[in-house]
Design an enzyme around this catalytic site. Structure first.
Site, PDB file in Angstrom:
ATOM      1  N   ALA A  26      19.003  -5.138  21.268  1.00  0.00           N
ATOM      2  CA  ALA A  26      19.401  -4.177  22.301  1.00  0.00           C
ATOM      3  C   ALA A  26      20.756  -3.558  21.964  1.00  0.00           C
ATOM      4  O   ALA A  26      20.964  -2.352  22.100  1.00  0.00           O
ATOM      5  CB  ALA A  26      19.446  -4.872  23.662  1.00  0.00           C
ATOM      6  N   LYS A  27      21.655  -4.409  21.484  1.00  0.00           N
ATOM      7  CA  LYS A  27      23.017  -3.964  21.151  1.00  0.00           C
ATOM      8  C   LYS A  27      23.015  -2.977  19.987  1.00  0.00           C
ATOM      9  O   LYS A  27      23.661  -1.935  20.026  1.00  0.00           O
ATOM     10  CB  LYS A  27      23.854  -5.202  20.809  1.00  0.00           C
ATOM     11  CG  LYS A  27      25.205  -4.926  20.205  1.00  0.00           C
ATOM     12  CD  LYS A  27      25.869  -6.247  19.799  1.00  0.00           C
ATOM     13  CE  LYS A  27      27.094  -6.005  18.939  1.00  0.00           C
ATOM     14  NZ  LYS A  27      27.715  -7.278  18.520  1.00  0.00           N
ATOM     15  N   HIS A  58       6.528  -2.684   7.524  1.00  0.00           N
ATOM     16  CA  HIS A  58       7.164  -1.419   7.151  1.00  0.00           C
ATOM     17  C   HIS A  58       6.526  -0.755   5.937  1.00  0.00           C
ATOM     18  O   HIS A  58       6.137   0.409   5.974  1.00  0.00           O
ATOM     19  CB  HIS A  58       8.655  -1.632   6.842  1.00  0.00           C
ATOM     20  CG  HIS A  58       9.425  -2.242   7.965  1.00  0.00           C
ATOM     21  ND1 HIS A  58       9.112  -2.050   9.292  1.00  0.00           N
ATOM     22  CD2 HIS A  58      10.528  -3.039   7.968  1.00  0.00           C
ATOM     23  CE1 HIS A  58       9.984  -2.700  10.053  1.00  0.00           C
ATOM     24  NE2 HIS A  58      10.844  -3.312   9.271  1.00  0.00           N
ATOM     25  N   LYS A 103      16.378  -8.921  -0.752  1.00  0.00           N
ATOM     26  CA  LYS A 103      17.754  -8.998  -0.250  1.00  0.00           C
ATOM     27  C   LYS A 103      18.703  -9.266  -1.417  1.00  0.00           C
ATOM     28  O   LYS A 103      18.268  -9.730  -2.467  1.00  0.00           O
ATOM     29  CB  LYS A 103      17.871 -10.140   0.769  1.00  0.00           C
ATOM     30  CG  LYS A 103      17.204  -9.839   2.110  1.00  0.00           C
ATOM     31  CD  LYS A 103      17.484 -10.939   3.108  1.00  0.00           C
ATOM     32  CE  LYS A 103      17.021 -10.557   4.497  1.00  0.00           C
ATOM     33  NZ  LYS A 103      17.742  -9.410   5.073  1.00  0.00           N
ATOM     34  N   ASP A 114       6.897  -0.137  15.024  1.00  0.00           N
ATOM     35  CA  ASP A 114       7.355  -0.448  13.674  1.00  0.00           C
ATOM     36  C   ASP A 114       8.336   0.673  13.380  1.00  0.00           C
ATOM     37  O   ASP A 114       7.935   1.826  13.203  1.00  0.00           O
ATOM     38  CB  ASP A 114       6.198  -0.430  12.675  1.00  0.00           C
ATOM     39  CG  ASP A 114       6.662  -0.803  11.271  1.00  0.00           C
ATOM     40  OD1 ASP A 114       7.736  -0.304  10.867  1.00  0.00           O
ATOM     41  OD2 ASP A 114       5.988  -1.571  10.584  1.00  0.00           O
ATOM     42  N   HIS A 115       9.635   0.373  13.367  1.00  0.00           N
ATOM     43  CA  HIS A 115      10.613   1.468  13.388  1.00  0.00           C
ATOM     44  C   HIS A 115      10.553   2.353  12.139  1.00  0.00           C
ATOM     45  O   HIS A 115      11.053   3.476  12.159  1.00  0.00           O
ATOM     46  CB  HIS A 115      12.037   0.943  13.646  1.00  0.00           C
ATOM     47  CG  HIS A 115      12.677   0.242  12.505  1.00  0.00           C
ATOM     48  ND1 HIS A 115      12.589  -1.108  12.308  1.00  0.00           N
ATOM     49  CD2 HIS A 115      13.447   0.713  11.487  1.00  0.00           C
ATOM     50  CE1 HIS A 115      13.263  -1.443  11.232  1.00  0.00           C
ATOM     51  NE2 HIS A 115      13.797  -0.361  10.712  1.00  0.00           N
TER      52      HIS A 115
END
Length: 507
Positions: free
Chosen positions: A31-32, A255, A347, A192-193
């Protein structure tokens, strides 16, 4: 407007008035970082419904002043008076309720607060949009409580649900069927952004509005396709969450597979949501489960003064969870038979980048010797761009072919264009009632079918777990990667190729 796509521009289900957006998990990290900044961006630009009210809901106890102080910290105002005023206005329409995610009584309190707001509406119509910025463990109790305690009869109700949607095929089906007990497919928007990213949305137009590209979009011209996701940082204290899910669940299964489906689907009958999603499901159903032999796994180790994955205190000791994965998918249909689609994600790599690289086949040999292949590169982030690597004659008296590019870098081509955040685009789509950039239940099901066998192998459900190959923090990935992509026919450009400027004196 010239070039508009009517079915993607408007929707008869758009919410324009009398709407409350409830953010569940309002005190959490998602949310932040994403939900509230996106809502604020839409609010500032005038895209939210008129007189919208935003209600935060979470377990954390805090009063209005503390909640508003938190909200202020989520927005980048850059000391701009206009943005500061918009932030104050946004806070004025924002309230907060604390409560449990499991107890119906807590949702009754939330409902009373919503009814209090709705009592001020001029008409009886009331619309509620519930955004799940929540861990999946509470999806089902929250979905149940919202339906039973906060569902409004005289208006539209919608839920926006974040990934992860399960951990494998069975758990995803269980979660899907539980949510469907309470919310219909039409009311559910699964985010799915990546589907909200400008360059992913652009794929539909690039493919189907350009006959020159479409003519070469098949196995006769394309040698191989790579879809790459690179992060230059490690788990950074989020090792506990990451270790449970791993790189494939975190990035590839959702993604990158979404990007693949838009890249490879057939032309839809229209750009309406169901027509697009029908074609995506159709192409995904042509992909068999991934084989072990088509998979390379890696885990980063300490290098360049940076800690390894196992040095993170939040990671279980001796974990063999992959932080890098490359998998090759095959599509068994007439357009794509025999073309390898290599999905790579990792990563602690050498750069931040998400891109699609389509490498075309060699030109017929004879006139040219060792000429570079054409490549179409779609850079999703950062610095959005589309460029075609092609061969041209070197300027001057020599007749040589050299690799160069036709370059559409967005920042250079489109002056002062504001590329929206993915979450802004998707929340707006949900308010419009446009499902085209959200994941349908059958699409999710077939995506898990492709990846579940390989995930069970990695999790040790069918014998010994595979050990990932080590790679140094800040590298391009495991040393085996070059051989892995070469075996699927990829040919790296010669070292003389530099983008975007080629110095002729060096040739």
């Amino acid at each position: 407007m010239s070039g508009s796509i009517p079915s993607m521009e408007t929707s008869h289900d758009a919410l324009r008035d009398n709407t409350i957006i409830v953010v569940l998990g309002a005190s959490g990290d998602l949310a932040k970082k994403k939900t509230f900044p996106a809502l604020f961006g839409l609010y500032r630009q005038g895209f939210l419904p008129r007189d919208v009210k935003i209600v935060g809901y979470a377990r954390t106890k805090m009063d209005k002043a503390e909640y508003h102080k938190r909200l202020s910290s989520y927005f980048k105002t850059n000391d701009d008076p206009e943005i500061i005023k918009a932030a104050e206005d946004f806070k004025a329409v924002s309230t907060y309720i604390s409560g449990s995610y499991e107890e119906p009584e807590a949702f009754q309190v939330l409902n009373s607060h919503l009814e209090e707001i709705e009592a001020g509406y001029a008409s009886k119509e009331a619309n509620r949009v519930f955004y799940f910025a929540l861990p999946p463990s509470v999806f089902v109790p929250v979905a149940k409580n919202l339906k039973e305690q906060c569902y409004v009869a005289n208006g539209v109700n919608r839920v926006i649900v974040e990934k992860p949607f399960g951990k494998d095929l069975d758990s995803a089906r269980e979660l899907l069927s539980s949510l469907k007990e309470y919310w219909t497919e039409d009311e559910t928007f699964r985010i799915d952004h990546y589907l909200g990213k400008e360059m992913v949305k652009n794929l539909l137009v690039l493919r189907f509005a350009n006959i020159a590209l479409g003519a070469a979009w098949d196995k006769n011209f394309i040698s191989n396709v790579q879809i790459t996701f690179k992060e230059p940082f490690g788990t950074e204290g989020r090792g506990g969450y990451f270790d449970e899910f791993g790189m494939i669940r975190d990035v590839l299964q959702n993604h990158l597979l979404q990007v693949l489906s838009i890249l490879t689907m057939e032309r839809p009958v229209s750009f309406s949501a169901e027509d697009i999603r029908d074609e995506k499901v159709k192409v995904l159903r042509s992909i068999p489960p991934i084989a072990k032999e088509d998979t390379l796994l890696g885990q980063y180790v300490a290098a360049n003064g940076k800690p390894g994955y196992l040095d993170d205190d939040t990671v279980p000791p001796n974990s063999i969870c992959p932080t890098f994965a490359a998998t090759t998918l095959w599509i068994h249909n007439p357009r794509w038979e025999g073309v390898p689609f290599i999905l790579k994600a990792g990563k602690a790599l050498n750069e931040a980048k998400v891109e699609v690289r389509i490498q075309f086949k060699d030109v017929t040999q004879g006139i040219f010797k060792d000429i570079a292949r054409n490549e179409l590169v779609i850079r999703i982030q950062p610095s959005e761009a589309v460029y075609l690597k092609m061969n041209a004659k070197t300027p001057g008296l020599y007749t040589r072919a050299m690799p160069t590019e036709m370059d559409l870098t967005y920042k250079r081509r489109f002056a002062e264009a504001k590329i929206p955040e993915a979450y802004e685009a998707l929340i707006l789509d949900a308010l419009k009632g446009d499902h085209s950039n959200f994941v349908r239940h059958d699409e999710l099901d077939v995506a898990w079918k492709i990846f579940t066998p390989i995930l069970h192998w990695i999790d040790g459900k069918n014998g010994a777990r595979p050990r990932p190959a080590p790679y140094p923090y800040g590298s391009r990935g495991p040393k085996e990667l070059e051989g892995f992509i070469n075996k699927y026919g990829f040919k790296r450009a010669s070292d003389s190729y530099v983008w975007p400027v080629t110095n002729l004196a060096s040739l």
